[in-house]
Design a protein around this motif. Structure first.
Motif, PDB file in Angstrom:
ATOM      1  N   GLY A  74       4.244  -4.450   4.214  1.00 24.00           N
ATOM      2  CA  GLY A  74       4.162  -4.814   5.622  1.00 24.00           C
ATOM      3  C   GLY A  74       2.893  -5.567   5.965  1.00 24.00           C
ATOM      4  O   GLY A  74       2.059  -5.883   5.100  1.00 24.00           O
ATOM      5  N   LEU A  75       2.725  -5.854   7.258  1.00 21.01           N
ATOM      6  CA  LEU A  75       1.573  -6.596   7.753  1.00 21.01           C
ATOM      7  C   LEU A  75       0.743  -5.683   8.643  1.00 21.01           C
ATOM      8  O   LEU A  75       1.106  -5.406   9.789  1.00 21.01           O
ATOM      9  CB  LEU A  75       2.022  -7.835   8.542  1.00 21.01           C
ATOM     10  N   PHE A  76      -0.380  -5.208   8.130  1.00 22.63           N
ATOM     11  CA  PHE A  76      -1.310  -4.394   8.911  1.00 22.63           C
ATOM     12  C   PHE A  76      -2.227  -5.322   9.694  1.00 22.63           C
ATOM     13  O   PHE A  76      -2.802  -6.262   9.140  1.00 22.63           O
ATOM     14  CB  PHE A  76      -2.139  -3.500   7.986  1.00 22.63           C
ATOM     15  N   THR A  77      -2.374  -5.055  10.993  1.00 21.81           N
ATOM     16  CA  THR A  77      -3.289  -5.843  11.815  1.00 21.81           C
ATOM     17  C   THR A  77      -4.108  -4.937  12.716  1.00 21.81           C
ATOM     18  O   THR A  77      -3.653  -3.870  13.131  1.00 21.81           O
ATOM     19  CB  THR A  77      -2.530  -6.854  12.707  1.00 21.81           C
ATOM     20  N   ALA A  78      -5.323  -5.361  12.998  1.00 23.52           N
ATOM     21  CA  ALA A  78      -6.176  -4.735  13.998  1.00 23.52           C
ATOM     22  C   ALA A  78      -6.728  -5.865  14.853  1.00 23.52           C
ATOM     23  O   ALA A  78      -7.263  -6.845  14.313  1.00 23.52           O
ATOM     24  CB  ALA A  78      -7.310  -3.952  13.353  1.00 23.52           C
ATOM     25  N   SER A  79      -6.590  -5.767  16.179  1.00 21.09           N
ATOM     26  CA  SER A  79      -6.881  -6.937  17.001  1.00 21.09           C
ATOM     27  C   SER A  79      -7.467  -6.555  18.349  1.00 21.09           C
ATOM     28  O   SER A  79      -7.336  -5.423  18.816  1.00 21.09           O
ATOM     29  CB  SER A  79      -5.602  -7.752  17.215  1.00 21.09           C
ATOM     30  N   ALA A  80      -8.104  -7.551  18.956  1.00 17.31           N
ATOM     31  CA  ALA A  80      -8.644  -7.412  20.307  1.00 17.31           C
ATOM     32  C   ALA A  80      -8.800  -8.804  20.895  1.00 17.31           C
ATOM     33  O   ALA A  80      -8.965  -9.787  20.166  1.00 17.31           O
ATOM     34  CB  ALA A  80      -9.997  -6.706  20.287  1.00 17.31           C
ATOM     35  N   GLN A  81      -8.749  -8.881  22.220  1.00 14.06           N
ATOM     36  CA  GLN A  81      -9.117 -10.116  22.908  1.00 14.06           C
ATOM     37  C   GLN A  81     -10.410  -9.864  23.672  1.00 14.06           C
ATOM     38  O   GLN A  81     -10.601  -8.802  24.265  1.00 14.06           O
ATOM     39  CB  GLN A  81      -7.997 -10.576  23.838  1.00 14.06           C
ATOM     40  N   THR A  82     -11.295 -10.857  23.641  1.00 16.80           N
ATOM     41  CA  THR A  82     -12.612 -10.698  24.229  1.00 16.80           C
ATOM     42  C   THR A  82     -13.079 -12.033  24.779  1.00 16.80           C
ATOM     43  O   THR A  82     -12.453 -13.075  24.539  1.00 16.80           O
ATOM     44  CB  THR A  82     -13.605 -10.174  23.168  1.00 16.80           C
ATOM     45  N   ARG A  83     -14.166 -12.012  25.522  1.00 13.52           N
ATOM     46  CA  ARG A  83     -14.722 -13.283  25.983  1.00 13.52           C
ATOM     47  C   ARG A  83     -15.154 -14.087  24.759  1.00 13.52           C
ATOM     48  O   ARG A  83     -15.548 -13.530  23.722  1.00 13.52           O
ATOM     49  CB  ARG A  83     -15.868 -13.051  26.949  1.00 13.52           C
ATOM     50  N   ASN A  84     -15.100 -15.389  24.859  1.00 13.10           N
ATOM     51  CA  ASN A  84     -15.291 -16.244  23.693  1.00 13.10           C
ATOM     52  C   ASN A  84     -16.623 -16.007  22.991  1.00 13.10           C
ATOM     53  O   ASN A  84     -16.677 -15.944  21.757  1.00 13.10           O
ATOM     54  CB  ASN A  84     -15.172 -17.713  24.110  1.00 13.10           C
ATOM     55  N   PHE A 106     -18.578 -19.525  19.719  1.00 12.49           N
ATOM     56  CA  PHE A 106     -18.831 -18.444  18.769  1.00 12.49           C
ATOM     57  C   PHE A 106     -18.956 -18.890  17.316  1.00 12.49           C
ATOM     58  O   PHE A 106     -19.302 -18.095  16.443  1.00 12.49           O
ATOM     59  CB  PHE A 106     -17.724 -17.375  18.848  1.00 12.49           C
ATOM     60  N   ILE A 107     -18.714 -20.156  17.018  1.00 17.56           N
ATOM     61  CA  ILE A 107     -18.631 -20.564  15.616  1.00 17.56           C
ATOM     62  C   ILE A 107     -19.956 -20.394  14.886  1.00 17.56           C
ATOM     63  O   ILE A 107     -19.979 -20.004  13.705  1.00 17.56           O
ATOM     64  CB  ILE A 107     -18.104 -22.017  15.496  1.00 17.56           C
ATOM     65  N   ASP A 108     -21.090 -20.642  15.526  1.00 17.08           N
ATOM     66  CA  ASP A 108     -22.371 -20.513  14.828  1.00 17.08           C
ATOM     67  C   ASP A 108     -22.630 -19.066  14.433  1.00 17.08           C
ATOM     68  O   ASP A 108     -23.056 -18.786  13.301  1.00 17.08           O
ATOM     69  CB  ASP A 108     -23.509 -21.034  15.709  1.00 17.08           C
ATOM     70  N   ALA A 109     -22.370 -18.147  15.346  1.00 20.98           N
ATOM     71  CA  ALA A 109     -22.575 -16.731  15.031  1.00 20.98           C
ATOM     72  C   ALA A 109     -21.616 -16.279  13.940  1.00 20.98           C
ATOM     73  O   ALA A 109     -21.992 -15.507  13.041  1.00 20.98           O
ATOM     74  CB  ALA A 109     -22.381 -15.886  16.287  1.00 20.98           C
ATOM     75  N   LEU A 110     -20.383 -16.760  13.975  1.00 22.98           N
ATOM     76  CA  LEU A 110     -19.415 -16.363  12.953  1.00 22.98           C
ATOM     77  C   LEU A 110     -19.780 -16.960  11.604  1.00 22.98           C
ATOM     78  O   LEU A 110     -19.700 -16.286  10.571  1.00 22.98           O
ATOM     79  CB  LEU A 110     -18.012 -16.826  13.378  1.00 22.98           C
TER      80      LEU A 110
END
Length: 944
Positions: A803-813, A917-921
């Motif tokens: 199966g496909l295990f996922t853990a997710s959230a939506q947040t400010r960019n 967020f790309i620099d922090a990531l």
């Protein structure tokens, strides 16, 4: 069918309408006797009204408190205040610390939640019956001694901001329906402010405002207590008298709030722009009446004719025949002081807003110009009656029906009169209210378009007057704090448990190999059927993603004896719900209907499955609608992340392709593809039929034989699916850049396990601890401690293959990288440390409690039985579920996560405005891949 909250009555009869085709008419169904809600009322000396209803058929009890305060009562400059306060009511009181409500409900196998609308803030909990006294104590504690401190206030305000971003800014049509529609329709009423408020107004709030708001509106005489379920009445009365009756009622009157909305002086037209609007939308709206006005009833029936189901006027005209709209519907909104009716269309690709407006106006004009037909009137009434029946299936449902009637009318008898009033509506009544309210002169026309350089994003209006001001709120009074533990009032003792009972399952086969399972459930006269086939995403040929879903969708779009419109009309005349869908491994056709028309519903269901025509014109329609829906989905960060995660984990394997298809594969699917898939996969020998509800084995056997007994299977064997999960793939860090996205969607994804894996129960319990409930670790870290998301979740995602295990959230960019780290850290913790004994115990209670809740509905019960059958698990697993859950310990959870879900196999997908967020990531993950949303290719494992 459109979901409605509708009250029911003591006796109701489904009306039979004239058949829409030349068939032998069925005899008129006998009337269905539905018991009244049956709540007993008493009023406490402090003014609180209490309604109770005893039901010993369940092991649970629901406790609800409905406060007469909602968005309309938000002070001027503080829109969103009632909703913000809803969040704070789950925090500390002087006698218990933050999150105790979750401990008292989720941790014992129950649940809790709340909602805020224009006129009400309602809190509801369902718990095992032996915990009832604790809930009465807790409700009294938060009414009489709530603690609000600065840290909690600021954290929950941040959570509400994320809820705003997720539900309003990140959704392509969120601004339209949450903000612009009410702000445009209402001219003076406080209803013109969105219930969720605005970021500016939320930031303006102070802790003193919050405390004054509680002192003003949270008082005994401004609340209804509703208790339903398995309890002893005398004992419950004693607890209420002990805990709630002593709370004093303030002498200060409530602020005056009774704005009379002026009559429209002429038509109005407005245009709004928003980012990421893939297809333009239009709305027509008209001010109507408040809930208690008698004209609400014919307007409700009018709305049923206009937009409920595929035989409705809007769907038939705009979506099916003219193909102007991807979606078209309507909504009546009746509240305490005012009301409106709206009709909307999301335009199909290439169609203009002006075409949509003209089509909507034409359909509304028909109501004014000519009476509705007898068949349309009967059909709408049948649907409303059947929906009312479904709306009282559980103790929660019945309490909700009562609470809604009380808030709107302060009259419990409304809930037992409404269906009789609906049945009395005539065609003349509908034409009269259409001529009175739905005129061009009273109308508001809204166009909703994509923003661009020439048309910037329309801003929410926040400078709105309101009848209540901050100065009108009560003084703060005593500021309470959490008492030292030794001084707190102790929680009441827990009574003896009432165990849920699992019903027996009858199991037999017809001569053609069709397996039939029957599980009887006494109570309401409702029956559900679920017919399942080994026909899913796993069985699709390369380049044909969407074939399984398209096949299922087309089953209701024409057979050798019925056209698509005739099928829709017949379903809705019965008051039934019949539909089909496909998943990773299986396709399901389901029917739910009142018991007196259930045989007709099953006969129709059988025709859909056995005799579909898959007409070219219907395939073209369905494909166009699906493509339009996909274009909308591809503007929504969470949906993009979910589709990309499948490709990242499974690559080119069948499970990797989006289940609904892609912008490339859908146009390539032919009628021959659909017909071949159906011929190969829809066969009785590979199917399972589950009946659940008000039906016994003898009747079920006769019904199955009548509908499916002469169905013969093809001579050739069904082709076997080949490795739908494919081989494990390398991990990836993928960013899909969507400039202007209202939020970032963060998803951690891993290849998981099959449903039949020996570690299913340890992994299920561990997933519940990780992100399967409000009290989960992810929610504690990301929402409760840091206010970075409205909610987080994880899913084990089991299938036949891995199966496909996922853990997710939506947040400010700008918080996307931080949230990704938090999710990865929590997944790591589960595979490297044992959960504590208390964590295991509470997760076991959550799982068994959810299981008990599912047993309460006919669809839930049928779904449990079907789930066992589809994975070839014995029916004894139904009664063994609780013991299987209770056998899991912390060591088993850690070992299962370490073996199957180690974080070094995890991939990460983030969809949002990458510039933020790309620099922090990249500092954390130098190997990150960045793909522009405009370049995203879901046909390829590379995603580009």
């Amino acid at each position: 069918m459109k979901s409605r909250l509708l009250s029911a009555v003591a006796a109701l009869a489904l009306l039979s309408a004239a058949p829409v085709m030349a068939q032998t008419p069925s005899p008129a169904p006998a009337s269905i006797e539905v018991p009244p809600l049956g709540f007993v009322k008493r009023t406490l000396p402090n003014g609180m009204d209490v309604y109770t209803s005893r039901d010993t058929s369940t092991s649970n009890v629901t406790v609800q408190v409905w406060y007469r305060v909602g968005g309309k009562d938000d002070p001027e400059g503080r829109s969103g205040f009632a909703h913000l306060f809803e969040h704070l009511m789950f925090k500390a009181t002087k006698d218990f610390p933050d999150e105790t409500f979750d401990r008292l409900t989720e941790d014992v196998g129950g649940n809790n939640n709340a909602f805020t609308s224009d006129d009400v803030t309602a809190y509801h909990e369902t718990i095992p019956a032996n915990h009832l006294e604790r809930l009465i104590f807790a409700e009294a504690s938060r009414l009489g001694s709530l603690v609000v401190n600065e840290d909690v206030f600021e954290s929950e305000r941040d959570v509400v901001k994320e809820e705003y971003r997720q539900g309003v800014l990140a959704q392509p049509y969120g601004r339209l329906f949450s903000l612009f529609v009410p702000a445009t329709i209402y001219q003076e009423s406080p209803y013109r402010r969105g219930v969720i408020g605005s970021l500016e107004n939320l930031d303006a709030a102070t802790i003193e405002d919050v405390r004054r708001f509680h002192a003003t509106y949270y008082r005994p005489d401004n609340a209804f207590l509703i208790v339903a379920g398995n309890f002893d009445q005398a004992q419950l009365d004693g607890w209420i008298d002990r805990y709630l009756a002593p709370i004093p009622n303030p002498e200060r009157p409530l602020p005056v709030n009774n704005v009379v909305e002026p009559e429209p002086t002429g038509p109005r037209e407005l245009t709004f722009h928003a980012p990421n609007v893939a297809l333009p939308a239009v709305v027509l709206a008209w001010p109507t009446v408040a809930y208690r006005d008698p004209d609400r009833i014919p307007l409700t029936v009018l709305d049923g004719i206009l937009s409920t189901g595929e035989s409705s006027r809007l769907y038939r005209s705009l979506v099916y025949e003219q193909q102007l709209a991807a979606q078209a519907s309507s909504s009546p909104d009746f509240v305490q002081q005012a009301g409106y009716m709206s009709a909307y269309a999301i335009m199909a690709g290439g169609k203009t807003p002006d075409e949509g407006i003209a089509a909507l106006r034409a359909e509304i004009a028909r109501f004014r110009d000519e009476p509705v037909t007898d068949a349309e009137l009967a059909e709408a009434k049948n649907e409303l009656v059947a929906d009312a029946l479904r709306s009282r299936e559980t103790i929660d449902d019945r309490a909700n029906v009562l609470g809604f009637a009380l808030i709107q009318t302060n009259d419990a008898s409304v809930a037992d009169r409404e269906i009789a009033e609906i049945q009395a509506v005539t065609a003349a009544d509908i034409q009269r209210v259409a001529r009175r309210y739905l005129t061009d002169q009273r109308g508001v026309t809204i166009r909703y378009l994509n923003a661009d350089d020439a048309n910037p994003v329309s801003e929410q209006v926040t400078d709105v007057t309101a009848p209540v001001t901050v100065a009108d709120l009560a003084p703060v009074g005593e500021i309470l704090t959490l008492l030292p533990e030794a001084e707190r009032a102790p929680l009441p003792e827990i009574a003896a448990a009432v165990s849920p009972a699992t019903p027996p399952v009858a199991d037999f086969r017809l001569d053609n190999g069709l397996r039939v399972l029957v599980v009887e459930k006494e109570g309401l006269p409702l029956v559900s059927a679920r017919l399942s086939f080994d026909a899913g995403q796993a069985d699709e040929a390369p380049g044909k993603a969407g074939v399984a879903s398209m096949t299922a969708a087309l089953l209701t779009q024409g057979t050798t004896t019925r056209s698509a419109p005739e099928i829709a009309t017949e379903i809705e005349q019965l008051g039934a719900s019949i539909g089909a869908g496909a998943g990773a491994d299986f396709s399901n056709v389901s029917a739910n209907a009142p018991a007196n028309v259930f045989p007709q519903a099953v006969a129709l269901m059988a025709d859909l499955v056995r005799n579909p025509t898959f007409a070219e014109e219907e395939l073209d329609r369905q494909r166009t609608q699906t493509l339009d829906g996909l274009r909308i989905a591809l503007t929504t960060p969470g949906q993009v992340a979910a589709q990309a995660a499948g490709r990242v984990v499974y690559g080119e394997a069948p499970y990797g392709a989006p289940a609904s298809g892609t912008l490339t594969t859908l146009p390539a699917i032919t009628r021959a593809d659909i017909a071949a898939f159906h011929a190969a996969r829809y066969r009785p020998s590979e199917a399972t039929l589950v009946f659940s509800g008000d039906i016994d084995e003898m009747d079920a056997r006769a019904l199955a034989q009548s509908a499916f007994g002469d169905w013969t299977a093809p001579a050739t064997a069904a082709p076997a699916a080949t490795a739908p999960a494919g081989e494990p793939r390398p991990t990836r860090i993928v960013v899909i850049d969507q400039p202007g996205a209202g939020q970032a969607a963060v998803t951690v994804a891993l290849r998981g396990v099959s449903r039949t894996d020996a570690d299913y129960f340890p992994l299920t319990l561990g997933n519940t601890l990780l992100g399967g409930s409000f009290t989960s670790r992810l929610n504690q870290e990301i929402r409760i401690k840091r206010g970075l998301s409205y909610g987080t979740r994880s899913s084990l995602g089991v299938r036949r293959d891995d199966g496909l295990f996922t853990a997710s959230a939506q947040t400010r960019n700008d918080a996307a990288a931080e949230v990704a780290d938090l999710i990865l850290a929590e997944v790591t913790r589960l595979s490297t440390t044992q959960p504590t004994a208390s964590e295991i115990t509470t997760r076991q209670a959550i799982l068994t409690g959810a299981f008990g809740n599912q047993l309460e509905t006919v669809d839930g019960l049928g779904g449990l039985v079907a789930g066992l059958a589809l994975y070839d698990l014995p029916m004894s697993e139904l009664s063994a579920y609780v013991s299987n859950v209770e056998a899991v310990d912390g060591a088993a959870v850690e070992a299962a996560f370490a073996e199957h879900l180690p974080v070094d196999r995890a991939s990460l997908v983030i969809v949002g405005d990458a510039a933020q967020f790309i620099d922090a990531l990249r500092a954390r993950h130098p190997d990150v891949e960045v793909i522009a949303l405009s370049d995203l290719n879901l046909d390829s494992a590379a995603l580009k």
